[in-house]
Every structure is written in C-alpha cells, then in structure tokens.
Design an enzyme around this catalytic site. Structure first.
Site, PDB file in Angstrom:
ATOM      1  CB  SER A   1       4.397  -1.708  -8.003  1.00  0.00           C
ATOM      2  OG  SER A   1       4.074  -0.504  -8.609  1.00  0.00           O
TER       3      SER A   1
ATOM      4  CG  ASP B   1       2.397   0.246 -11.161  1.00  0.00           C
ATOM      5  OD1 ASP B   1       3.090   1.209 -11.551  1.00  0.00           O
ATOM      6  OD2 ASP B   1       1.355   0.367 -10.513  1.00  0.00           O
TER       7      ASP B   1
ATOM      8  N   GLY C   1       0.801  -1.230   0.000  1.00  0.00           N
ATOM      9  CA  GLY C   1       0.000   0.000   0.000  1.00  0.00           C
ATOM     10  C   GLY C   1       0.825   1.268   0.000  1.00  0.00           C
TER      11      GLY C   1
END
Ligand code: GLA
Length: 362
Positions: free
Chosen positions: A109, A155, A105
C-alpha cells in the site's frame, strides 16, 4: 493553526487476514507497518504545487487543476487536493518533497500511504482538523475516480487509523475498527517475493464484478449477508467459488482473532493456511511466486502459518512465526529464491504494528 512548514507521514500496511472482503462489507485484520511515506511541505504564496521524490520525475501544477489532467504520480496529490477543496475548503499552494521506505508495487500500500500523507499534510498546512476516516474515503475516491482502479477502502483506512502495537479488526459495513493485540510469542514476518504486479487491475475488477453478480443471484446487497449454505444456490461454478471465498474468509477473520485472544497459535496458523488455499483455489488471485513463498514458509517448523497478502498475483506473503525462531526463519527463507522467485529473493522483514498517519508543524 496555519503553518508554513509541515511534515506528514503515513504507513504502509500488511493485512494479516480477510482478503478481498473489504468491498463486500466484510471483515479484515490489517495493521500499520514501520515502513512509511513522509511528505515535507512548505507553503507558497501562490496557487502552484511542486512535488519531488527520489526516483520519480518532479512535477508542478495548480491547486485547482482537474486531477485527471495532471501527469503521472501527480494525480495522487492533485486528487487529494481536489477532495480537500470539495470537503474542507481551498488550500494554499506548496512545495512538497516525498520520501518513502515502503517498497513500491509490493502490495504493501505505498499509494494509499502517499494519499494519506497528502490528506493529513493538507490539514496541517491549512490549520484544519483531520478526520482520518474521511481522509481514507478521499484516498479511495482518488483510486476509483482519478486512477480508475476500483479498489476498496482497506489500505487507506488502515494507513489513516492504524494503532501502535495493534492490528485492527475492521468491519467494512460500519468502518469501525477494534484494536487487537498480537501475542508476544508470535511475530509477523513479511516475505517479499520481489515479483511485481503487471496489468492485474482488470483481474481485480473481474473479482469485484463476480461478487456483484453473485449478490444479484442470491437477491442480497452484499456478500456479507451470504452463508456457505446460500452460496450453493449459485449454479455457475466459478461464481460459486468466488462467493464461497468471501463468506469463508469472513469466518476465518473471526476465528483468527479468537485464536489470537486465546494465544492459540496452532489455531491461528490453521486459519492463515486456509485463507491462502481459498485465495489460491476459490478466488484465484495468488501466483506461482506467492504459492512458493508460502510453501517454503510452511516447511519451517517455527512458522505457525502463512498466506499471500493484499490484492494478490505478486508482491508479498505474510507469515506468523514463533518469536524465538524468527532469526532462523529468515535464514531458512533465504534459500527459497530461484524458480518463480528471483534468485536474490525473497526478502523477509519481521515487523511490529505501527501507528497510522499524522502531521506536525515544524
Ligand atoms: C487491494 C485493494 C484493497 C483490498 C485488497 C484485497 O489492496 O486496494 O481495497 O481489496 O486488495 O483484500
């Protein structure tokens, strides 16, 4: 070769510059992190999949299950299995254990890394050849179609393709990457504000929609084709600022890479600072803790530039710091906790660009 026991790994990422450009066919400069997710896989003789990870509930499901019906974090795994089935072929069932050193979080990623570890792991388990860019597409599909998050492909792409010792200049129109060396006089430092995102997916979606709306007004397919001059034609002030961010950010990526090539740290730092201001004022995806972290970083003489990184609102900032001053910088940042940043923060990590995902038979 089909294997019974496999280990795969995939790194988190930090994006040095080029934010909210990936879903606009634009440019960015992410790099792989020395933090990664590891997946230990053991083949089963049936169709069952069991997954476990410290701090998460253990789950089980079947290889053929619809990923949207699988609970919680199992969706990431089931989603990647679904893509493997669709694009490569059936997979054996397996028992998998995940572990990660990527803060969850934090905008580094961790979910993309898990997806890439699964994709590379499935190939190794079943003896098929991984194509990193395809696996990145699968990960984006899982985000978009299983988790309902309309994220771009940055990502997953960097987690799958990162090059050791290099950042990657990615052109999201072609998905081609050029490795970029960072001058040794500068070190990348991640600054984790310890704040975490909550319910920001809708804001992300709104930004994406604003870009679509701006394109419609300008009569173009993607903001990659807009210019600072053409965005002035957008009457709505909010929409105009959103488009201006994307156009100016693409230009900053080019300028930043040129500055690195010339070892011109002052010029590189100016682009990082301008990127943060544009994300804060034009795109409005920063947050008070991220702004404070960047401000505190810039108060330090040896910090050449700093900006929020990733989707925004919370999580991490990234700074480019003179290598000789990194230790003093980390000490300086330790005093920046309090106010919008929790008292025990921020946490700083000097990092070197690390390789993309891989898998091996054990
Ligand atoms: C998130 C998304 C990426 C990208 C960034 C912003 O990390 O997953 O696709 O859009 O935000 O640059």
């Amino acid at each position: 070769m089909i294997s019974d026991v496999v280990r795969s790994r995939a790194p988190g990422r930090v994006n040095l510059i080029g934010e909210h450009t990936d879903y606009n066919d634009g440019l960015a400069l992410p790099m792989g992190l020395p933090f990664e997710t590891t997946m230990d896989i053991e083949r089963r003789n049936d169709q069952r999949v069991t997954i476990e990870s410290a701090g998460f509930e253990s789950l089980s499901f079947d290889v053929g299950d619809d990923p949207t019906t699988v609970p919680s974090w199992g969706r990431y795994v089931a989603g990647m299995i679904d893509r493997y089935h669709t694009h490569v072929g059936p997979s054996a069932g397996f028992d998998a254990r995940f572990s990660t050193t990527i803060p969850v979080g934090a905008s580094l990623s961790s979910s993309a890394a898990m997806e890439m570890a699964v994709g590379f792991g499935l190939h190794a388990l079943n003896g098929t050849n991984p194509d990193p860019v395809s696996i990145a597409h699968w990960g984006q599909w899982v985000e978009n179609n299983v988790l309902g998050i309309r994220s771009g492909i940055m990502d997953q792409l960097i987690s799958a393709t990162a090059v050791d010792g290099h950042a990657s200049l990615v052109d999201f129109r072609t998905l081609e990457s050029i490795p970029v060396v960072l001058p040794p006089e500068a070190t990348v430092v991640i600054i984790d504000t310890l704040t975490r995102r909550e319910l920001v997916e809708s804001e992300y979606d709104r930004r994406r929609q604003a870009c679509v709306d701006a394109c419609e007004i300008l009569g173009i397919d993607s903001l990659r084709d807009a210019t600072l001059e053409s965005v002035k034609r957008i009457d709505d002030a909010n929409l105009r600022r959103r488009a201006r961010h994307v156009v100016s950010e693409n230009a900053r990526v080019r300028e930043f890479v040129a500055a690195l090539d010339a070892s011109d740290l002052a010029a590189a730092g100016a682009e990082l600072r301008a990127s943060h201001e544009s994300l804060r004022d034009d795109y409005e995806v920063s947050g008070v803790a991220l702004d404070r972290a960047v401000e505190a970083a810039l108060e330090f003489g040896g910090c050449v530039g700093a900006r929020m990184t990733g989707g925004g609102f919370a999580g991490c900032a990234v700074a480019l710091v003179r290598t000789d001053d990194v230790e003093a910088f980390v000490e300086h940042m330790a005093d920046a906790g309090g106010g919008p940043i929790p008292d025990n923060g921020p946490v700083c990590w000097p990092v070197t660009p690390s390789p993309g995902a891989s898998a091996e038979a054990l």
